[in-house]
Scaffold this motif. Structure first.
Motif, mmCIF file in Angstrom:
data_model
loop_
_atom_site.group_PDB
_atom_site.id
_atom_site.type_symbol
_atom_site.label_atom_id
_atom_site.label_comp_id
_atom_site.label_asym_id
_atom_site.label_seq_id
_atom_site.Cartn_x
_atom_site.Cartn_y
_atom_site.Cartn_z
ATOM 1 N N ARG A 35 -18.039 -35.872 125.572
ATOM 2 C CA ARG A 35 -16.812 -35.671 124.782
ATOM 3 C C ARG A 35 -15.595 -35.494 125.691
ATOM 4 O O ARG A 35 -14.500 -35.925 125.359
ATOM 5 C CB ARG A 35 -16.968 -34.480 123.838
ATOM 6 N N MET A 36 -15.794 -34.881 126.871
ATOM 7 C CA MET A 36 -14.687 -34.732 127.812
ATOM 8 C C MET A 36 -14.274 -36.096 128.354
ATOM 9 O O MET A 36 -13.096 -36.439 128.376
ATOM 10 C CB MET A 36 -15.070 -33.819 128.974
ATOM 11 N N PHE A 37 -15.261 -36.893 128.800
ATOM 12 C CA PHE A 37 -14.952 -38.184 129.404
ATOM 13 C C PHE A 37 -14.370 -39.181 128.404
ATOM 14 O O PHE A 37 -13.675 -40.112 128.791
ATOM 15 C CB PHE A 37 -16.196 -38.785 130.065
ATOM 16 N N THR A 38 -14.658 -38.995 127.139
ATOM 17 C CA THR A 38 -14.104 -39.887 126.106
ATOM 18 C C THR A 38 -12.890 -39.260 125.421
ATOM 19 O O THR A 38 -12.409 -39.793 124.423
ATOM 20 C CB THR A 38 -15.188 -40.239 125.065
ATOM 21 N N PHE A 39 -12.405 -38.144 125.961
ATOM 22 C CA PHE A 39 -11.211 -37.450 125.478
ATOM 23 C C PHE A 39 -11.307 -37.037 124.009
ATOM 24 O O PHE A 39 -10.296 -36.927 123.325
ATOM 25 C CB PHE A 39 -9.938 -38.284 125.722
ATOM 26 N N GLN A 40 -12.520 -36.785 123.544
ATOM 27 C CA GLN A 40 -12.710 -36.293 122.182
ATOM 28 C C GLN A 40 -12.531 -34.787 122.106
ATOM 29 O O GLN A 40 -12.203 -34.252 121.046
ATOM 30 C CB GLN A 40 -14.105 -36.675 121.676
ATOM 31 N N PHE A 45 -11.892 -30.530 130.029
ATOM 32 C CA PHE A 45 -10.802 -31.007 130.868
ATOM 33 C C PHE A 45 -9.900 -29.846 131.270
ATOM 34 O O PHE A 45 -9.487 -29.731 132.422
ATOM 35 C CB PHE A 45 -10.006 -32.092 130.132
ATOM 36 N N TYR A 46 -9.598 -28.968 130.313
ATOM 37 C CA TYR A 46 -8.761 -27.803 130.614
ATOM 38 C C TYR A 46 -9.467 -26.853 131.584
ATOM 39 O O TYR A 46 -8.816 -26.219 132.422
ATOM 40 C CB TYR A 46 -8.382 -27.061 129.334
ATOM 41 N N ALA A 47 -10.789 -26.754 131.488
ATOM 42 C CA ALA A 47 -11.537 -25.932 132.445
ATOM 43 C C ALA A 47 -11.375 -26.496 133.857
ATOM 44 O O ALA A 47 -11.168 -25.743 134.815
ATOM 45 C CB ALA A 47 -13.010 -25.867 132.058
#
Length: 138
Positions: A35-40, A45-47
């Protein structure tokens, strides 16, 4: 004066604490990483962004400076391979260890892939590139 045993114990405790934190914030969960890599879901990402901000401050306080000179020849292709492998497998080299410790045994395939990748890098480096010894990681 520090003893070897004391330093080893401090490293073990720090490693266990890091593994606990990383596992509990979701970095050991393939679905969350996907979900992070697909920007869902930008939580992971914030971590990362928070970790980068912290290390920038620490480097500034400690006085770490970038060495002058060109970027190492292996940085860009290495970064592309690292990111691609992470997106496919759901983990950088440390994450599969946390996944295995959490009971996710398919991560053993990722660990084997890391070992084969390091071996291939060393082989290709010796045969074709002859970069410095630290170019292939571990």
């Amino acid at each position: 004066m520090h003893t070897r045993g004391g330093i080893l114990m401090a490293n073990v405790i720090a490693g266990l604490a890091l593994g606990f934190v990383v596992a509990n914030i979701g970095f050991g969960d393939y679905a969350q990483l996907n979900r992070m890599f697909t920007f869902q879901d930008l939580r992971m990402f914030y971590a990362f962004a928070g970790a980068v901000a912290i290390i920038v401050v620490v480097f500034a306080v400690v006085g770490v400076r970038r060495t002058r000179g060109r970027i190492h020849a292996g940085v860009v292709p290495g970064a592309v391979l690292f990111g691609t492998g992470w997106a496919i497998s759901g983990g950088c080299p440390a994450i599969p260890i946390i996944q295995v410790a959490s009971g996710y045994l398919p991560a053993l395939v990722t660990i084997a892939g890391v070992a084969v990748g390091i071996w291939l890098c060393r082989w290709a480096n010796a045969k074709f590139f002859r970069l410095d010894r630290g170019s292939c990681g571990l």
